[in-house]
Design a protein around this motif. Structure first.
Motif, mmCIF file in Angstrom:
data_model
loop_
_atom_site.group_PDB
_atom_site.id
_atom_site.type_symbol
_atom_site.label_atom_id
_atom_site.label_comp_id
_atom_site.label_asym_id
_atom_site.label_seq_id
_atom_site.Cartn_x
_atom_site.Cartn_y
_atom_site.Cartn_z
ATOM 1 N N ILE A 20 6.593 -2.870 -9.068
ATOM 2 C CA ILE A 20 7.458 -1.963 -8.298
ATOM 3 C C ILE A 20 7.777 -2.522 -6.919
ATOM 4 C CG2 ILE A 20 6.822 0.152 -9.541
ATOM 5 C CD1 ILE A 20 4.902 0.800 -7.169
ATOM 6 N N ASN A 21 7.369 -3.765 -6.671
ATOM 7 C CA ASN A 21 7.808 -4.455 -5.451
ATOM 8 C C ASN A 21 7.835 -5.948 -5.755
ATOM 9 O OD1 ASN A 21 5.343 -5.880 -4.525
ATOM 10 N ND2 ASN A 21 4.486 -3.813 -4.335
ATOM 11 N N PRO A 22 8.525 -6.740 -4.925
ATOM 12 C CA PRO A 22 8.716 -8.157 -5.271
ATOM 13 C C PRO A 22 7.444 -9.010 -5.262
ATOM 14 C CG PRO A 22 10.144 -7.488 -3.421
ATOM 15 C CD PRO A 22 9.222 -6.361 -3.682
ATOM 16 N N PRO A 63 -3.874 2.251 -10.840
ATOM 17 C CA PRO A 63 -4.369 1.017 -10.211
ATOM 18 C C PRO A 63 -4.061 0.903 -8.725
ATOM 19 C CG PRO A 63 -2.418 0.580 -11.564
ATOM 20 C CD PRO A 63 -2.842 1.989 -11.861
ATOM 21 N N ASP A 64 -3.016 1.585 -8.245
ATOM 22 C CA ASP A 64 -2.638 1.480 -6.827
ATOM 23 C C ASP A 64 -3.291 2.549 -5.954
ATOM 24 O OD1 ASP A 64 -1.087 -0.832 -6.755
ATOM 25 O OD2 ASP A 64 0.786 0.202 -7.189
ATOM 26 N N LEU A 65 -4.181 3.352 -6.558
ATOM 27 C CA LEU A 65 -4.884 4.383 -5.770
ATOM 28 C C LEU A 65 -5.696 3.748 -4.629
ATOM 29 C CD1 LEU A 65 -5.154 7.576 -6.313
ATOM 30 C CD2 LEU A 65 -7.435 7.051 -7.123
ATOM 31 N N ALA A 69 -3.439 4.169 2.285
ATOM 32 C CA ALA A 69 -2.477 4.365 3.392
ATOM 33 C C ALA A 69 -1.258 5.157 2.940
ATOM 34 C CB ALA A 69 -2.019 3.016 3.949
ATOM 35 N N ASN A 70 -0.945 5.060 1.668
ATOM 36 C CA ASN A 70 0.284 5.706 1.192
ATOM 37 C C ASN A 70 0.105 7.165 0.789
ATOM 38 O OD1 ASN A 70 0.760 2.616 -0.471
ATOM 39 N ND2 ASN A 70 1.711 3.237 1.444
ATOM 40 N N SER A 71 -1.157 7.646 0.842
ATOM 41 C CA SER A 71 -1.419 8.963 0.252
ATOM 42 C C SER A 71 -0.854 10.124 1.063
ATOM 43 C CB SER A 71 -2.923 9.148 0.111
ATOM 44 O OG SER A 71 -3.535 9.097 1.393
ATOM 45 N N GLN A 88 5.248 5.533 -11.440
ATOM 46 C CA GLN A 88 3.954 4.881 -11.700
ATOM 47 C C GLN A 88 2.890 5.322 -10.687
ATOM 48 O OE1 GLN A 88 6.920 3.346 -11.617
ATOM 49 N NE2 GLN A 88 7.000 1.550 -12.964
ATOM 50 N N ARG A 89 3.312 5.750 -9.495
ATOM 51 C CA ARG A 89 2.320 6.153 -8.486
ATOM 52 C C ARG A 89 2.254 7.665 -8.293
ATOM 53 N NH1 ARG A 89 1.436 2.667 -3.219
ATOM 54 N NH2 ARG A 89 -0.496 3.851 -3.431
ATOM 55 N N GLN A 90 3.135 8.406 -8.953
ATOM 56 C CA GLN A 90 3.162 9.855 -8.671
ATOM 57 C C GLN A 90 1.871 10.559 -9.117
ATOM 58 O OE1 GLN A 90 6.979 10.852 -10.417
ATOM 59 N NE2 GLN A 90 8.095 9.976 -8.660
ATOM 60 N N GLN A 135 13.585 1.787 1.597
ATOM 61 C CA GLN A 135 12.917 1.171 0.449
ATOM 62 C C GLN A 135 12.107 2.220 -0.330
ATOM 63 O OE1 GLN A 135 13.448 -2.110 -0.113
ATOM 64 N NE2 GLN A 135 14.428 -2.587 1.841
ATOM 65 N N ARG A 136 11.309 3.031 0.371
ATOM 66 C CA ARG A 136 10.407 3.964 -0.316
ATOM 67 C C ARG A 136 10.537 5.406 0.168
ATOM 68 N NH1 ARG A 136 6.032 1.593 -3.008
ATOM 69 N NH2 ARG A 136 6.792 -0.287 -4.019
ATOM 70 N N SER A 137 10.758 5.585 1.468
ATOM 71 C CA SER A 137 10.832 6.945 2.019
ATOM 72 C C SER A 137 12.251 7.216 2.483
ATOM 73 C CB SER A 137 9.871 7.083 3.214
ATOM 74 O OG SER A 137 8.542 6.803 2.841
ATOM 75 N N LEU A 166 6.849 0.389 6.143
ATOM 76 C CA LEU A 166 6.842 0.068 7.573
ATOM 77 C C LEU A 166 5.572 -0.691 7.979
ATOM 78 C CD1 LEU A 166 8.306 0.365 10.304
ATOM 79 C CD2 LEU A 166 7.080 2.535 10.612
ATOM 80 N N ASP A 167 4.459 -0.376 7.310
ATOM 81 C CA ASP A 167 3.210 -1.024 7.742
ATOM 82 C C ASP A 167 3.090 -2.471 7.267
ATOM 83 O OD1 ASP A 167 2.468 -0.706 5.092
ATOM 84 O OD2 ASP A 167 0.676 0.480 5.503
ATOM 85 N N THR A 168 4.110 -2.993 6.588
ATOM 86 C CA THR A 168 4.125 -4.430 6.268
ATOM 87 C C THR A 168 4.774 -5.243 7.396
ATOM 88 O OG1 THR A 168 6.257 -4.288 5.161
ATOM 89 C CG2 THR A 168 4.316 -4.044 3.777
ATOM 90 N N LYS A 252 -1.395 -9.582 -4.206
ATOM 91 C CA LYS A 252 -0.715 -9.660 -5.516
ATOM 92 C C LYS A 252 -0.053 -8.329 -5.895
ATOM 93 C CE LYS A 252 -3.738 -13.236 -7.394
ATOM 94 N NZ LYS A 252 -4.930 -13.485 -8.246
ATOM 95 N N ALA A 253 -0.513 -7.239 -5.304
ATOM 96 C CA ALA A 253 0.118 -5.929 -5.559
ATOM 97 C C ALA A 253 1.054 -5.548 -4.425
ATOM 98 C CB ALA A 253 -0.943 -4.844 -5.725
ATOM 99 N N GLY A 254 1.158 -6.430 -3.398
ATOM 100 C CA GLY A 254 2.040 -6.112 -2.267
ATOM 101 C C GLY A 254 1.332 -5.338 -1.180
ATOM 102 N N LYS A 258 -4.310 -2.957 6.016
ATOM 103 C CA LYS A 258 -3.916 -1.606 6.424
ATOM 104 C C LYS A 258 -3.668 -0.697 5.225
ATOM 105 C CE LYS A 258 -1.975 1.682 8.988
ATOM 106 N NZ LYS A 258 -1.295 2.468 7.956
ATOM 107 N N CYS A 259 -3.022 -1.265 4.192
ATOM 108 C CA CYS A 259 -2.697 -0.431 3.018
ATOM 109 C C CYS A 259 -3.942 0.111 2.336
ATOM 110 C CB CYS A 259 -1.972 -1.233 1.947
ATOM 111 S SG CYS A 259 -0.647 -2.205 2.504
ATOM 112 N N LEU A 260 -5.076 -0.590 2.522
ATOM 113 C CA LEU A 260 -6.306 -0.170 1.840
ATOM 114 C C LEU A 260 -7.046 0.908 2.616
ATOM 115 C CD1 LEU A 260 -7.456 -3.755 0.758
ATOM 116 C CD2 LEU A 260 -6.756 -1.916 -0.789
HETATM 117 C C1 LIG Z 1 1.381 -2.164 3.247
HETATM 118 N N1 LIG Z 1 1.753 -1.517 2.071
HETATM 119 C C2 LIG Z 1 2.750 -2.155 1.399
HETATM 120 C C3 LIG Z 1 1.208 -0.346 1.693
HETATM 121 N N2 LIG Z 1 1.047 0.536 2.508
HETATM 122 N N3 LIG Z 1 0.893 -0.133 0.424
HETATM 123 C C4 LIG Z 1 0.736 -1.056 -0.620
HETATM 124 C C5 LIG Z 1 1.238 -0.470 -1.881
HETATM 125 C C6 LIG Z 1 1.277 -1.427 -3.034
HETATM 126 C C7 LIG Z 1 1.779 -0.832 -4.308
HETATM 127 N N4 LIG Z 1 1.716 -1.784 -5.366
HETATM 128 C C8 LIG Z 1 3.213 -0.321 -4.182
HETATM 129 O O1 LIG Z 1 4.136 -1.082 -4.409
HETATM 130 O O2 LIG Z 1 3.417 0.855 -3.879
#
Ligand SMILES: CN(C)C(=N)NCCC[C@H](N)C(=O)O
Length: 274
Positions: A20-22, A63-65, A69-71, A88-90, A135-137, A166-168, A252-254, A258-260
């Motif tokens: 779901i991301n490059p 797997p992306d739980l 950071a995204n919750s 896939q993440r809902q 991109q996402r929001s 944004l946090d990338t 590898k999951a993007g 911070k995301c963790l």
């Molecule tokens: C910094 N980033 C990108 C995050 N806050 N989250 C990572 C999410 C990765 C997941 N495979 C996805 O594509 O949603």
């Protein structure tokens, strides 16, 4: 002063199960043992930096739980839950809701019909909520979240699919200081950042690719993936204490450091109340 409080999720069910991301390819699987080792090392660094860590239970099939950071975005005892763009993440949403409610947060849904990926796309720098969209929001959703929380929102369009949250490409260090990757924003966004943040430092593209901007800030400690030597030198020169830790299996999951993590004592606290 409260201890920094961070939510993480052990990578028990982590893997690259969809794209779901490059950064993601199901043909480039994460090494499970190494991912666990890297996650434990990050956790230990954050504990050593003085943080308190809580865990949300890992769930098979999500797997992306691990990317907590995204919750949601947490603001005091309020949390605005994510509404993930990709189906896939809902499935993660009810798990995060349950955890937050069980720990006494008042959980609100984001405005109807808008996707919102929590603290991946909404970061406080000082009193202002910087909000990544496209991109996402969704931009209008961010404005409404700002009204719900009573805070000023500055929306920033994210123009590069590799920097999809944004946090990338942006990381507040203090109320008046942040790092960013200019090329991830359009001209307008670059101007907004330059005009609103007095001490704004740019990160080189080759280090941004190593997720330099995806840093966890706990007081003066700044934790990133490896591969960001210029950023670390710059951070040392301005009085921060950067620490690198390998996070290849999460890249590898993007995602990276911070995301963790989700800052539970409020994103507005990150970086200066330490
Ligand atoms: C910094 N980033 C990108 C995050 N806050 N989250 C990572 C999410 C990765 C997941 N495979 C996805 O594509 O949603």
């Amino acid at each position: 002063m409260n201890k920094p409080h961070i939510l993480m999720c052990p990578p028990v069910h982590y893997g690259i199960e969809y794209e779901i991301n490059p950064w993601m390819s199901t043909e480039r699987q994460a090494d499970h043992g190494l991912a666990n080792h890297q996650w434990q090392a990050l956790r230990q660094i954050l504990l050593d930096a003085g943080a308190m860590i809580s865990d949300v239970q890992p769930v098979a099939g999500l797997p992306d739980l691990v990317f907590t950071a995204n919750s949601a975005i947490v603001f005091g005892k309020r949390a605005v839950l994510a509404r993930f763009k990709h189906e896939q993440r809902q499935g993660e949403e009810p798990h995060f809701r349950r955890w937050l409610e069980a720990h006494s947060w008042q959980v609100d849904e984001p405005p109807a019909d808008f996707s919102f990926e929590g603290a991946g796309d909404a970061l406080f720098c000082g009193d202002t909520l910087y909000a990544g969209y496209r991109q996402r929001s969704d931009a209008s959703g961010h404005q409404q979240i700002g009204e719900m929380l009573g805070v000023r929102v500055l929306p920033l369009e994210l123009v590069d699919p590799y920097y999809y949250h944004l946090d990338t490409c942006f990381c507040p260090l203090a109320p008046d200081e942040a790092i960013y990757l200019p090329a991830a924003f359009d001209d307008y966004g670059q101007r907004v950042l330059a005009e609103s943040i007095p001490k704004l430092h740019s990160v080189e593209e080759d280090e941004a690719k190593s997720f330099a901007c995806n840093a966890v800030v706990v007081g003066k400690t700044v934790v990133t993936n490896i591969g960001c030597p210029e950023l670390h030198a710059m951070l040392r020169s301005i009085g921060f204490d950067p620490i690198e830790t390998p996070l290849s299996e999460f890249v590898k999951a993007g995602g990276s450091a911070k995301c963790l993590t989700l800052r539970l004592d409020g994103e507005e606290a990150a970086g200066w109340k330490g």
